[in-house]
Structures are given as structure tokens and as C-alpha cells.
Enzyme design. Structure first.
Site: not given
Ligand code: ACM
Length: 523
Positions: A146, A175, A246, A313, A382
Site C-alpha cells: 500500500r 497488492d 489482490h 479475498e 486471519w
């Protein structure tokens, strides 16, 4: 003495061992690295030469690897300090590296500075410490995707992990918002994927953006230097290349990796916004070739037995809309969603064939079931404990990283005055109360735990340190120290002394709230 993490056992005796210019430091076979680390750690503030015995003729620090001390395991150590001798023993060199950090904590906090200090009596209390870690994986995860962080900060973060007897730096290198590792075979990953034109300037829901271009990447050489630096401190750098989700920064660099939908598609940019993105790798041969090219170079740079391939994700919206992906799923006898597990399985098998152990976020279990993970693969849980239980039932070791307890990017307190964060709050007390071994699992099934620092709202090293500390001190103790005897008030008392050490290192931690009402420091 106020050691963090709390050792297995400490016996305090009267008297002290004074370090002076005539104190010697002797390393037996296998102990040379630990002796070099001790000298490096103490020289800036103390100026002490710590010459070998024979050259120096005063009292003696001796470091020894003694294979007969097998009860200490790979990382345990004993430290016996009398006025004449400080003897550090371990069954393996890594144990000595942990003991060196204890020795440093036993000195006055001024020893932790990087400038010479005068007028301090450099004295160790006479003690017998026996110390063996509870869990094998004690990690700090850092998201450099990020926001790029300067290499100097990565080195400093390794120092901070090692100071707390943590042994893994999990580097989240890629990412949607940035690709940070130079890959020679795919140069556009960093030519294009490492830069973004703007970023979110407020909370996710506000949809506000700045117009400040930024980015950066690490060369293979820089990462290799980091790996070597960390190894000298007993820290393994575990790289993460997050796949197949990602990956918007990679797709911005190589749009063909995103697959095709019928009809016109929007152009892809390195994403300026946070959240889950549906531009993910097409699950075809070209993407697998790409992943293998990247992972080849990752294996060249990172000797870590573990390689993290993300897997979290993975929204399959685009896959479901793509005739070619649906065809592929049919050919493989899978549902479209099952392609996630299949894709992960291909990469896992590839790593396994090269002698590495795959790590994936627990989504890889929930999503696919198309193919079991290879023997030796580990799961980072997680989402809670459910993934850990499923992974352990399938024979995989787990690393407990539940977001509620170990996401150190979450806020540290309610109320105004705290910097912007994801919105949840995880207090220091909560981290200290974390049980890293969810019932009915045993310590043997849980490889360990680690603190996560996702950096959407942590754009600078200063902000990262504020988020990490002192919660990482608490997590280090959860991971290292025996659970029996864990006492918050007592910990906060030790933490008060420990923060004076971090002060000397210039760590920009968040002062803990309950400190004023906590127990006084113990001797
Ligand atoms: C994660 O927080 N997406 C692993």
C-alpha cells in the site's frame, strides 16, 4: 529487570557483572555470529570494545553452543551471570541470538541508544535465566504494497522484531495498490505496477483522494541484503506474493493477465483505493506461467523455507462472467469458484516440488477444496479460528493471525485523538489476552502467531511504529512466554521499563493508557 518477553524462569542473585573496557567477550565454535551481534548492539552507546579473552583481561562474557543442552531446543538459551562471568549457553546458534537480546535488556536502557553515552555504570544483575519459546513462528507482517517504505526502515523493523525475540518478518510485497519486488523477467511489474497517481485521503467510505503520485520498489539486491541482515539476527524474511486476488497492480502492468470479458473493458490502473478488488488474475496457463516466473525469482532471493502465496479475498465475479473461464472450470470438472483452490493448488505443488513450504491465508481452505494443499503447507488463519481448525484437521500447521486480536493496524483506543484507521479497535490489553492456541488445538499444531500491519492508513514508518508499539511487545510475550503466569498488571509494570529502552531507539510508540494506574516496575 523487567524483561519482555518474560523468560521461562529467572533467578535473581545479589551482585552484578560490570562491563568495562577490560571485559572480554569469547565465542566458542558456532557462537561467532552471536558475539558479533552483541558487539554491534552494545558498541554505539557503550563504546565497549569487548575484545576476546587474552586481549582483554577483566571479567568475561562467554558464548557457547553446547549440543548437550538439547532441552533448550532450537531457540532456547541459558544465561548465568556472576560478578566474574556472564555465560550464555544454547543448543544452537539461534538460541544465542535470543540470549544476546536478553543480555541487552539486562543492561541500563541507555545501552539501547545509537550515540555514545557517558557516566553510566554498565552492569548486568547476577541472574540465572532459562528461557525456551512457547511457539516456533513469532512474526511481524508488514504491508509494503500500500505504501512503499524505505529499506532503512525494513532493517530497523527487523531490529525491533529481533529485540522482542520475534523470528519472522512477513513481507507483503504485492497488492492492488503496488508491486514492490523487482522481477527481471517481468520488468513492467515495477516500471508500471510500483507507482500510483493518487491515493485515498480519508476513510474508505468517504471516497476522497489526494493527487500525490508516489511509489517505489525494492531491487533484488536490496531484498537480498535485508534477508542477510535479518538472518544475522535470527529473523527469517518470508515473502508474500498475493495470488490470484489482490493483483490489480500486476494487471495494470500486464493487462492480459486479467483475462477477457465479452465486450469493451475499462483500462486498469494501479489502484488508488482500498478494499477488495474484482480485477484478479485470469485462471489460465498464461497466469500460471506468470506466477511461476515471479516465484522463480522469489526463490532466488528468499531462502526462507516458507513462501506465502496469499490467496485471500478472491471475488470470482469476473471469472463467472467470462466464457473462457467457465469453459476452463468445466474442463477441470470444477465450479468457477473452485478454480481458486485449483489455482492455489497448482502453485502450492510447484513450490512443494522445489522443496519449499507454501503458506496461504485461510481463504484457500474455504474457497476451493478442489485440491488438498501439499504436505508441509501451512495456513495463516486471519478470519478466525475456523480455518485453523479445518487446516489442522487436514494435517497442516497453522499460524494464528485472527484480525480481531492480531491486526495491529486497527485503532488502539476509542475516541478522538487517534489517527485514522480501519475502524475497529484492538487495545493493548486485548492483544495481551490473546490465546494463540484455540481449543482443541495444541501448541504442537500451532506453528505460531504474528502481528499484522496493513498499511492503508499507515503511510510512513512513523505511523507504522505508532501502530506496532507497544502492542507488538504484548504479542511477542504471547508467542514466546509460557501462558501460565500471564498477568496484565505485572506486564504493564515491565512494559514501563521496556518503553524506556524503546525511547532510546527513538521508537514512536503509542503511550499505553493504563500505565499511570499499573503496577510499579519490579526489580
Ligand atoms: C487479509 O486481511 N485480507 C488477509
Amino acid at each position: 529487570m523487567d524483561l519482555i518477553p518474560r523468560p521461562t524462569s529467572v533467578l535473581r542473585r545479589t551482585g552484578g557483572f560490570r562491563l568495562t573496557p577490560t571485559t572480554s567477550l569469547t565465542a566458542g565454535p558456532g557462537a561467532e555470529g552471536a558475539a558479533a551481534l552483541l558487539r554491534d548492539l552494545l558498541r554505539p552507546a557503550t563504546g565497549l570494545p569487548l575484545a576476546p579473552a587474552g586481549v582483554a583481561r577483566g571479567n568475561a562474557i562467554a558464548l557457547r553452543v553446547d549440543e548437550r543442552a538439547a532441552d533448550l531446543g532450537a531457540e532456547g538459551y541459558r544465561l548465568d551471570v556472576s560478578p566474574e562471568r556472564a555465560l550464555l549457553t544454547a543448543a544452537a546458534p539461534t538460541g544465542l541470538l535470543r540470549g544476546v537480546q536478553t543480555l541487552r535488556q539486562l543492561l541500563p536502557p541507555e545501552a539501547w541508544g545509537d550515540r555514545p553515552v557517558r557516566g553510566v555504570r554498565w552492569e548486568l544483575p547476577c541472574v540465572s535465566v532459562r528461557d525456551v519459546p512457547r511457539l516456533r513462528w513469532r512474526g511481524g507482517h508488514l504491508d509494503v504494497a500500500r505504501w512503499w517504505m524505505p529499506p532503512s526502515f525494513l532493517f530497523r523493523y527487523v531490529d525491533l522484531l529481533a529485540a522482542h525475540k520475534m523470528n519472522v518478518l512477513h513481507l507483503h510485497l504485492t497488492d492492488d495498490q503496488g508491486w514492490r519486488m523487482e522481477i527481471e523477467r517481468r520488468p513492467r511489474l515495477t516500471e508500471v505496477g510500483a507507482w500510483r497517481s493518487h491515493s485515498m485521503a480519508g476513510a474508505l467510505a468517504e471516497e476522497r483522494y489526494d493527487d500525490v503520485p508516489h511509489g517505489g520498489f525494492y531491487t533484488r539486491r536490496e531484498l537480498g541484503d535485508l534477508v542477510a541482515y535479518a538472518a544475522r539476527r535470527g529473523v527469517t524474511v518470508v515473502p508474500e506474493i498475493d495470488l490470484p486476488g489482490h493483483t490489480q497492480a500486476a494487471i495494470a502492468a500486464y493487462p492480459e493477465l486479467g483475462g477477457e470479458l465479452p465486450g469493451p473493458d475499462e483500462p486498469v490502473e494501479v489502484s488508488p483505493r482500498w478494499g477488495v478488488h474484482d480485477r484478479i488474475l485470469d485462471p489460465g496457463e498464461a497466469s500460471l506461467d506468470f506466477c511461476r516466473d515471479v516465484l522463480e525469482e522469489v526463490l532466488d532471493v528468499f531462502p526462507s523455507p516458507f513462501v506465502h502465496i496469499g490467496g485471500d479475498e478472491v471475488p470470482t465475479t469476473r471469472w463467472r462472467a467470462s466464457p473462457s473461464v467457465r469453459r476452463r472450470a468445466r474442463e477441470l470438472g470444477l465450479s468457477v469458484d473452485g478454480l481458486h483452490g485449483w489455482f492455489t493448488g497448482e502453485l502450492d505443488a510447484w513450490l512443494h516440488a522445489r522443496g519449499r513450504r507454501t503458506v496461504g491465508w485461510d481463504d484457500v481452505l474455504v474457497a476451493g477444496r478442489a485440491r488438498p494443499l501439499s504436505e508441509g503447507a501451512a495456513v495463516m488463519s486471519w478470519l478466525g479460528a475456523e480455518g485453523a481448525l479445518a487446516a489442522a484437521a487436514a494435517g497442516h500447521e497453522v499460524i494464528m493471525t485472527p484480525y480481531d486480536w492480531t491486526y495491529l493496524d486497527y485503532g488502539q483506543a476509542e475516541g478522538p485523538g487517534e489517527p485514522l484507521s480501519m475502524g475497529h479497535v484492538t487495545t493493548l490489553e486485548k492483544v495481551y489476552a490473546f490465546d494463540p492456541v484455540p481449543a482443541p488445538l495444541t501448541d504442537a499444531q500451532v506453528l505460531g502467531t504474528q502481528g499484522q500491519l496493513w498499511t492503508e492508513y499507515l503511510p510512513t514508518p512513523e505511523r507504522v511504529e505508532y501502530a506496532a508499539f507497544p502492542r507488538l511487545c504484548a504479542l511477542a510475550e504471547v508467542a514466546w512466554s509460557p501462558p501460565a503466569g500471564r498477568d496484565l498488571g505485572e506486564f504493564l509494570g515491565r512494559l514501563r521499563t521496556h518503553l524506556t529502552r524503546l525511547d532510546r531507539m527513538g521508537v514512536r510508540y503509542r503511550p499505553p493508557d493504563p500505565l499511570s494506574s499499573s503496577a510499579p516496575p519490579t526489580d
